[in-house]
Design an enzyme around this catalytic site. Structure first.
Site, PDB file in Angstrom:
ATOM      1  N   ARG A 230       6.533  -8.903  16.007  1.00 46.53           N
ATOM      2  CA  ARG A 230       7.355  -7.669  15.491  1.00 46.53           C
ATOM      3  C   ARG A 230       6.110  -6.505  15.955  1.00 46.53           C
ATOM      4  O   ARG A 230       4.925  -6.816  15.779  1.00 46.53           O
ATOM      5  CB  ARG A 230       7.092  -7.665  14.065  1.00 46.53           C
ATOM      6  CG  ARG A 230       7.831  -6.353  13.507  1.00 46.53           C
ATOM      7  CD  ARG A 230       8.156  -6.193  11.847  1.00 46.53           C
ATOM      8  NE  ARG A 230       8.683  -5.094  11.346  1.00 46.53           N
ATOM      9  CZ  ARG A 230       7.986  -4.142  10.909  1.00 46.53           C
ATOM     10  NH1 ARG A 230       6.500  -4.182  11.064  1.00 46.53           N
ATOM     11  NH2 ARG A 230       8.519  -2.939  10.816  1.00 46.53           N
TER      12      ARG A 230
ATOM     13  N   HIS B  69       0.941  -1.327  -0.033  1.00 48.10           N
ATOM     14  CA  HIS B  69       0.010   0.167  -0.144  1.00 48.10           C
ATOM     15  C   HIS B  69       0.722   1.215  -0.143  1.00 48.10           C
ATOM     16  O   HIS B  69       2.164   1.009   0.300  1.00 48.10           O
ATOM     17  CB  HIS B  69      -0.795  -0.027   1.119  1.00 48.10           C
ATOM     18  CG  HIS B  69      -0.019   0.304   2.785  1.00 48.10           C
ATOM     19  ND1 HIS B  69       0.649  -0.835   3.039  1.00 48.10           N
ATOM     20  CD2 HIS B  69       0.087   1.142   3.313  1.00 48.10           C
ATOM     21  CE1 HIS B  69       1.206  -0.508   4.184  1.00 48.10           C
ATOM     22  NE2 HIS B  69       1.109   0.781   4.473  1.00 48.10           N
TER      23      HIS B  69
ATOM     24  N   ASP C 108       0.892   5.323   1.659  1.00 43.80           N
ATOM     25  CA  ASP C 108       0.263   6.026   2.961  1.00 43.80           C
ATOM     26  C   ASP C 108      -0.743   7.365   2.437  1.00 43.80           C
ATOM     27  O   ASP C 108      -0.326   7.944   1.641  1.00 43.80           O
ATOM     28  CB  ASP C 108       0.897   6.374   3.942  1.00 43.80           C
ATOM     29  CG  ASP C 108       1.719   5.125   4.691  1.00 43.80           C
ATOM     30  OD1 ASP C 108       1.121   4.127   4.419  1.00 43.80           O
ATOM     31  OD2 ASP C 108       2.735   5.559   5.357  1.00 43.80           O
TER      32      ASP C 108
ATOM     33  N   HIS D  11       4.672   0.252  -0.117  1.00 40.54           N
ATOM     34  CA  HIS D  11       5.402  -0.811   1.116  1.00 40.54           C
ATOM     35  C   HIS D  11       4.765  -1.731   1.592  1.00 40.54           C
ATOM     36  O   HIS D  11       3.385  -1.844   1.381  1.00 40.54           O
ATOM     37  CB  HIS D  11       5.995   0.207   2.123  1.00 40.54           C
ATOM     38  CG  HIS D  11       5.242   1.212   2.549  1.00 40.54           C
ATOM     39  ND1 HIS D  11       4.671   2.418   1.931  1.00 40.54           N
ATOM     40  CD2 HIS D  11       4.612   1.210   3.781  1.00 40.54           C
ATOM     41  CE1 HIS D  11       3.952   2.940   2.691  1.00 40.54           C
ATOM     42  NE2 HIS D  11       3.543   2.572   3.928  1.00 40.54           N
TER      43      HIS D  11
END
Length: 333
Positions: A270, A204, A206, A260
């Site tokens: 994570r 996607h 941002d 990204h």
């Protein structure tokens, strides 16, 4: 999620055959590192810092910043607090009974139409203006308020510097974002037993001006540059900055909002948290130079179009919808 097979970049996946849907990436890359401490030194050091930042925004759309003004204890404190929040039972989180803010908890991708649209992650996403409402959380609220305040000032400062390189007045972003829709997000990517078949977070861009991210030491973030995926090497002392869609429009494509993703891991958990620097709904988004690649639109219209596309296809289309001469007639309206 649909049961029949779906296509992903020419590769077919479905319930009857187990194929990897996560494309391989190139080797790990260390992004440009900008020392913001130089801004407080002499003119030559300041100009060097600004030049490096502008070059990174033009060539990468992503860069790391050191001496950013956010103490390590604040970052570690936020990481500690978010782990406590995510350790709550799923039922409590999903009913918004953890933060007592409706609609803040997210798990996976409820509109996924194929395995390639599944995100193996959970998050708490809230408006920055809502953080002060976390009254019942004695330690979480002040910790989050400190991070949001620091990240917000940093985003404003970086946006101002990048904007001035384009000839934009210093107060441009502050005027549009001071009472805007900036938001804060806590992310958790749990271990995934079929990590090669789903994403931690789907590819996607941002939908903001700038994003400030802290990701500690566990890798997983990858970005696409020149048609190839690159793994981002974590730097626990740095904050990661990336250009959002709105800044790409304002810069008329001088700065790029790169796609990204986060890859899933079979064994490693994570965590990360991010600040999304965004304007008010009524703010008009337009390029600072002419001829413009994009037509003028409001932030509200941009968000609504994204919601419409995601609901219809499972994917965000984003900026191509707003080319001055629409190049996507096959996608419909």
């Amino acid at each position: 999620m649909k049961g029949e097979s779906e296509s992903k970049n020419g590769r077919w996946v479905g319930e009857e055959e187990e194929r990897e849907v996560v494309e391989e990436c190139e080797e790990e890359e260390e992004l440009p590192v900008i020392d913001l401490g130089l801004l407080k030194m002499g003119n030559s050091e300041r100009e060097k810092c600004i030049s490096e930042m502008v070059e990174a925004a033009r060539n990468w759309g992503f860069f790391q910043v050191l001496n950013h003004g956010v103490p390590e204890r604040v970052l570690k404190g936020m990481m500690y607090e978010q782990k406590k929040v995510f350790n709550q039972p799923f039922a409590k989180k999903s009913l918004s009974n953890v933060l007592n803010l409706a609609g803040t908890y997210r798990w996976g991708n409820p509109v996924a139409m194929s395995p390639s649209q599944i995100s193996w992650s959970e998050a708490f996403h809230m408006a920055v203006l809502e953080v002060s409402n976390l009254e019942e959380h004695v330690t979480l609220r002040p910790t989050m308020e400190a991070v949001v305040k620091k990240f917000g000032r940093l985003a404003e400062s970086i946006a101002e510097i990048l904007g001035q390189s384009l000839g934009i007045k210093a107060s441009y972003f502050k005027e549009r974002c001071e009472k805007g829709r900036s938001s804060f997000r806590l992310n958790r990517y749990p271990p995934c037993p079929f990590a090669s078949q789903v994403y931690g977070l789907i590819p996607h861009t941002d939908s903001d001006y700038l994003t400030i991210l802290y990701q500690a030491q566990v890798s997983g973030l990858q970005l696409m540059k020149d048609g190839k995926w690159f793994a981002v090497k974590p730097n626990p002392k740095a904050l990661l900055v990336n250009i959002g869609d709105l800044f790409q429009v304002v810069s008329n494509d001088a700065f790029r909002s790169l796609k990204h993703r986060v890859v899933a891991s079979e064994a490693v958990e994570r965590f990360s948290f991010a600040y999304f620097y965004s304007p008010s709904d009524d703010v008009m988004i337009e390029s600072c130079t002419k001829p413009s690649i994009y037509r003028q639109f409001s932030y509200r219209e941009y968000r609504q179009q994204i919601e419409k596309d995601v609901e219809k296809t499972g994917n965000k289309v984003g900026l191509p919808r707003f080319f001055l001469h629409n190049m996507l007639p096959h996608l419909g309206q």
